[in-house]
Design a protein around this motif. Structure first.
Motif, PDB file in Angstrom:
ATOM      1  N   LEU A  51       1.540  -0.963   0.071  1.00 46.14           N
ATOM      2  CA  LEU A  51      -0.002  -0.027  -0.129  1.00 46.14           C
ATOM      3  C   LEU A  51       0.496   1.359   0.398  1.00 46.14           C
ATOM      4  CD1 LEU A  51      -3.363   1.071   0.126  1.00 46.14           C
ATOM      5  CD2 LEU A  51      -2.998   1.140   2.632  1.00 46.14           C
ATOM      6  N   ALA A  52       2.079   0.678   0.776  1.00 44.52           N
ATOM      7  CA  ALA A  52       3.041   2.437   0.651  1.00 44.52           C
ATOM      8  C   ALA A  52       4.027   1.672   0.636  1.00 44.52           C
ATOM      9  CB  ALA A  52       2.998   3.208   2.349  1.00 44.52           C
ATOM     10  N   PRO A  53       4.383   1.541  -0.772  1.00 44.87           N
ATOM     11  CA  PRO A  53       6.260   1.215  -1.039  1.00 44.87           C
ATOM     12  C   PRO A  53       7.098   2.173  -0.619  1.00 44.87           C
ATOM     13  CG  PRO A  53       4.546   0.999  -3.166  1.00 44.87           C
ATOM     14  CD  PRO A  53       3.926   2.027  -1.837  1.00 44.87           C
ATOM     15  N   GLY A  54       6.813   2.796  -0.766  1.00 41.68           N
ATOM     16  CA  GLY A  54       8.042   3.824  -0.147  1.00 41.68           C
ATOM     17  C   GLY A  54       8.710   3.637   1.793  1.00 41.68           C
ATOM     18  N   LEU A  55       7.478   2.886   2.669  1.00 43.27           N
ATOM     19  CA  LEU A  55       7.697   2.478   3.768  1.00 43.27           C
ATOM     20  C   LEU A  55       8.459   1.399   3.679  1.00 43.27           C
ATOM     21  CD1 LEU A  55       6.290   2.475   6.686  1.00 43.27           C
ATOM     22  CD2 LEU A  55       4.747   0.755   6.006  1.00 43.27           C
ATOM     23  N   ARG A  56       9.321   0.077   3.149  1.00 42.86           N
ATOM     24  CA  ARG A  56      10.387  -0.968   2.524  1.00 42.86           C
ATOM     25  C   ARG A  56      11.271  -0.219   2.832  1.00 42.86           C
ATOM     26  NH1 ARG A  56      10.397  -5.962   0.106  1.00 42.86           N
ATOM     27  NH2 ARG A  56      12.343  -6.587  -0.200  1.00 42.86           N
ATOM     28  N   ASP A  57      11.143   1.007   2.206  1.00 42.38           N
ATOM     29  CA  ASP A  57      12.825   1.829   1.929  1.00 42.38           C
ATOM     30  C   ASP A  57      12.825   1.778   3.327  1.00 42.38           C
ATOM     31  OD1 ASP A  57      13.178   0.678  -0.188  1.00 42.38           O
ATOM     32  OD2 ASP A  57      13.118   2.373  -1.670  1.00 42.38           O
ATOM     33  N   VAL A  58      12.018   3.241   4.234  1.00 43.64           N
ATOM     34  CA  VAL A  58      12.092   3.684   5.411  1.00 43.64           C
ATOM     35  C   VAL A  58      12.854   2.263   6.386  1.00 43.64           C
ATOM     36  CG1 VAL A  58      10.579   4.433   6.849  1.00 43.64           C
ATOM     37  CG2 VAL A  58      10.332   5.282   5.060  1.00 43.64           C
ATOM     38  N   LEU A  59      11.702   1.889   6.210  1.00 40.53           N
ATOM     39  CA  LEU A  59      12.262   0.527   7.493  1.00 40.53           C
ATOM     40  C   LEU A  59      13.830  -0.350   7.285  1.00 40.53           C
ATOM     41  CD1 LEU A  59       9.214  -1.822   7.312  1.00 40.53           C
ATOM     42  CD2 LEU A  59       9.925  -0.275   8.821  1.00 40.53           C
ATOM     43  N   LEU A  60      14.207   0.373   5.958  1.00 38.31           N
ATOM     44  CA  LEU A  60      15.963  -0.852   5.245  1.00 38.31           C
ATOM     45  C   LEU A  60      16.186   0.084   5.712  1.00 38.31           C
ATOM     46  CD1 LEU A  60      14.902  -2.561   2.334  1.00 38.31           C
ATOM     47  CD2 LEU A  60      15.187  -3.653   4.025  1.00 38.31           C
ATOM     48  N   THR A  61      16.291   1.327   5.476  1.00 39.80           N
ATOM     49  CA  THR A  61      17.044   2.116   5.641  1.00 39.80           C
ATOM     50  C   THR A  61      17.104   2.830   7.050  1.00 39.80           C
ATOM     51  OG1 THR A  61      15.867   4.340   5.176  1.00 39.80           O
ATOM     52  CG2 THR A  61      17.728   3.657   3.510  1.00 39.80           C
ATOM     53  N   GLY A  62      16.264   2.701   7.771  1.00 44.68           N
ATOM     54  CA  GLY A  62      15.686   2.853   8.990  1.00 44.68           C
ATOM     55  C   GLY A  62      17.023   2.233   9.886  1.00 44.68           C
ATOM     56  N   LYS A  63      16.635   0.286   9.587  1.00 40.49           N
ATOM     57  CA  LYS A  63      17.983   0.025  10.861  1.00 40.49           C
ATOM     58  C   LYS A  63      19.008   0.628  10.313  1.00 40.49           C
ATOM     59  CE  LYS A  63      18.980  -4.109  12.528  1.00 40.49           C
ATOM     60  NZ  LYS A  63      18.431  -3.370  13.990  1.00 40.49           N
ATOM     61  N   VAL A  64      19.579   0.274   8.771  1.00 40.20           N
ATOM     62  CA  VAL A  64      20.742   0.514   8.664  1.00 40.20           C
ATOM     63  C   VAL A  64      20.814   1.787   9.753  1.00 40.20           C
ATOM     64  CG1 VAL A  64      22.408   1.862   6.980  1.00 40.20           C
ATOM     65  CG2 VAL A  64      20.722  -0.004   6.416  1.00 40.20           C
ATOM     66  N   LYS A  65      20.378   3.372   9.568  1.00 41.86           N
ATOM     67  CA  LYS A  65      20.938   4.431  10.151  1.00 41.86           C
ATOM     68  C   LYS A  65      20.918   3.620  11.764  1.00 41.86           C
ATOM     69  CE  LYS A  65      18.805   7.762  12.802  1.00 41.86           C
ATOM     70  NZ  LYS A  65      17.789   7.767  14.638  1.00 41.86           N
ATOM     71  N   GLU A  66      20.252   2.686  12.358  1.00 42.26           N
ATOM     72  CA  GLU A  66      20.501   2.549  14.103  1.00 42.26           C
ATOM     73  C   GLU A  66      21.101   1.681  13.956  1.00 42.26           C
ATOM     74  OE1 GLU A  66      20.096  -0.300  16.731  1.00 42.26           O
ATOM     75  OE2 GLU A  66      20.156  -1.118  14.750  1.00 42.26           O
ATOM     76  N   CYS A  67      22.287   1.492  12.849  1.00 43.33           N
ATOM     77  CA  CYS A  67      23.378  -0.047  13.615  1.00 43.33           C
ATOM     78  C   CYS A  67      24.756   1.438  13.034  1.00 43.33           C
ATOM     79  CB  CYS A  67      23.524  -0.634  12.482  1.00 43.33           C
ATOM     80  SG  CYS A  67      22.667  -1.792  11.985  1.00 43.33           S
ATOM     81  N   VAL A  68      24.174   2.520  12.502  1.00 36.56           N
ATOM     82  CA  VAL A  68      25.268   3.674  12.614  1.00 36.56           C
ATOM     83  C   VAL A  68      25.577   4.224  13.184  1.00 36.56           C
ATOM     84  CG1 VAL A  68      25.979   5.540  11.201  1.00 36.56           C
ATOM     85  CG2 VAL A  68      24.967   3.376  10.012  1.00 36.56           C
ATOM     86  N   THR A  69      24.675   4.524  14.411  1.00 31.89           N
ATOM     87  CA  THR A  69      24.676   5.860  15.827  1.00 31.89           C
ATOM     88  C   THR A  69      24.324   5.016  16.597  1.00 31.89           C
ATOM     89  OG1 THR A  69      21.977   5.375  15.439  1.00 31.89           O
ATOM     90  CG2 THR A  69      23.244   7.318  14.247  1.00 31.89           C
TER      91      THR A  69
END
Length: 351
Positions: free
Chosen positions: A120-138
């Motif tokens: 329904l919200a295709p952009g949500l997938r990329d937010v989840l993926l990049t959000g996890k990467v951001k959590e690892c970085v910080t």
């Protein structure tokens, strides 16, 4: 062929995004970069988000689960960990973190609600993926220092790269308040900060070079920082520069080749000499074309692009050859210097 090397401006980068046109070897380049950055006692995390298990293949290990796992020891006592981010698992983790929906989230998974939401919200997938990467970085430890000295992201190919990295802006506008908004805003701050650089892998061929140059312009338009161009599969030049153009045009003196070999004590039959001449012409044509492609990288970009080179490997890629590539990158100045726990450009651990 010379390389400008890895500039000092990249020493403090914490998130290294690696992309390239399909077939250029971006996963191999990302793996070598993670090893190089871990040299000298550092700890790096290598992340993939496409579900291909490319990291496991390159390091010849079992498929990666959704957890950070040590996969290699770097020269000098460093280590590389790896993580294959799964969008569904990341969404369940997100539900638990922000809504405490542990059991309910697993029920949603069985119902197929997660797939429905990301469709329904295709952009949500990329937010989840990049959000996890951001959590690892910080992420920081109890001592306030970063858990990882650097994170290397094996990103989608260049054709989808900017959409993948910049979709967080659209999601931040879509969700005006709440955890999704905070998550997207945190990712935006990281990706558009000096803590992030996007490295582009290319071959010295027309199509990959063209796509690399186009991606540099797209990144600039999206206010995303281009790091270095990683030229992959660079082959050794056997001929002196002055001989390349004539040989590429087929002007190779077979008699001179024969005399030179005879002087070295090699008396070869005519058909072998003809084969060597043909190989010389083929080599010169390739070197000439690669030089032209390299000149395009230098002349058709708005400003000089930092460049590192990965040599062509004989016999394919295995774990041993990854260390060779990493060593080549270290020789060109690739290293991590920033290990402080302070968060760059307003990027915080919790958001």
């Amino acid at each position: 062929m010379t390389s400008p090397g890895w500039p000092a401006a990249l020493h403090g980068v914490r998130l290294h995004v690696v992309s390239g046109k399909g077939g250029t070897g971006k996963t191999t380049a990302a793996a070598a970069l993670a090893l190089a950055l871990a040299s000298g006692g550092k700890r790096t995390l290598l992340v993939e988000v496409e579900g291909r298990q490319g990291i496991a293949q390159v390091f010849d290990t079992a498929p990666l689960p959704y957890e950070e796992r040590k996969i290699a020891v770097a020269p000098g006592g460093g280590e590389v960990r790896a993580l294959a981010v799964d969008a569904e698992a990341a969404l369940l983790e997100y539900f638990e973190m922000f809504y405490r929906l542990g059991m309910a989230g697993r029920t949603l998974r069985r119902m197929g609600a997660i797939e429905f939401a990301t469709t329904l919200a295709p952009g949500l997938r990329d937010v989840l993926l990049t959000g996890k990467v951001k959590e690892c970085v910080t992420r920081t430890g109890a001592d306030g220092r970063y858990v990882y000295d650097a994170v290397v992201l094996d990103a989608p190919p260049t054709g989808r790269l900017v959409t993948f990295l910049d979709v967080t802006r659209a999601m931040a506008d879509l969700a005006k308040t709440g955890p999704i908004h905070s998550q997207a805003e945190g990712v935006v701050r990281l990706l558009h900060s000096p803590a992030t650089a996007v490295h582009l892998v290319t071959l010295l061929e027309d199509l990959p070079v063209t796509e690399t140059l186009e991606t540099v312009h797209e990144l600039a338009a999206a206010d995303l920082r281009t790091g270095a161009v990683m030229v992959n599969k660079v082959r050794e030049q056997w001929l002196p520069d002055r001989s390349v153009a004539p040989a590429a045009g087929g002007r190779v003196d077979a008699a001179r080749v024969r005399n030179g070999l005879s002087a070295a004590g090699l008396d070869l039959p005519p058909d072998v000499i003809d084969g060597l001449v043909a190989e010389t012409v083929e080599h010169a044509i390739r070197v000439h074309a690669e030089a032209a492609a390299l000149a395009r990288l230098d002349s058709e970009s708005a400003e000089p692009l930092p460049r590192v080179e990965l040599p062509q490997l004989l016999g394919g890629v295995d774990l041993g050859s990854l260390y060779e590539l990493a060593e080549a990158l270290v020789d060109q100045g690739v290293e991590v210097r920033q290990t402080s726990g302070s968060h760059p450009s307003g990027v915080h651990t919790q958001s």
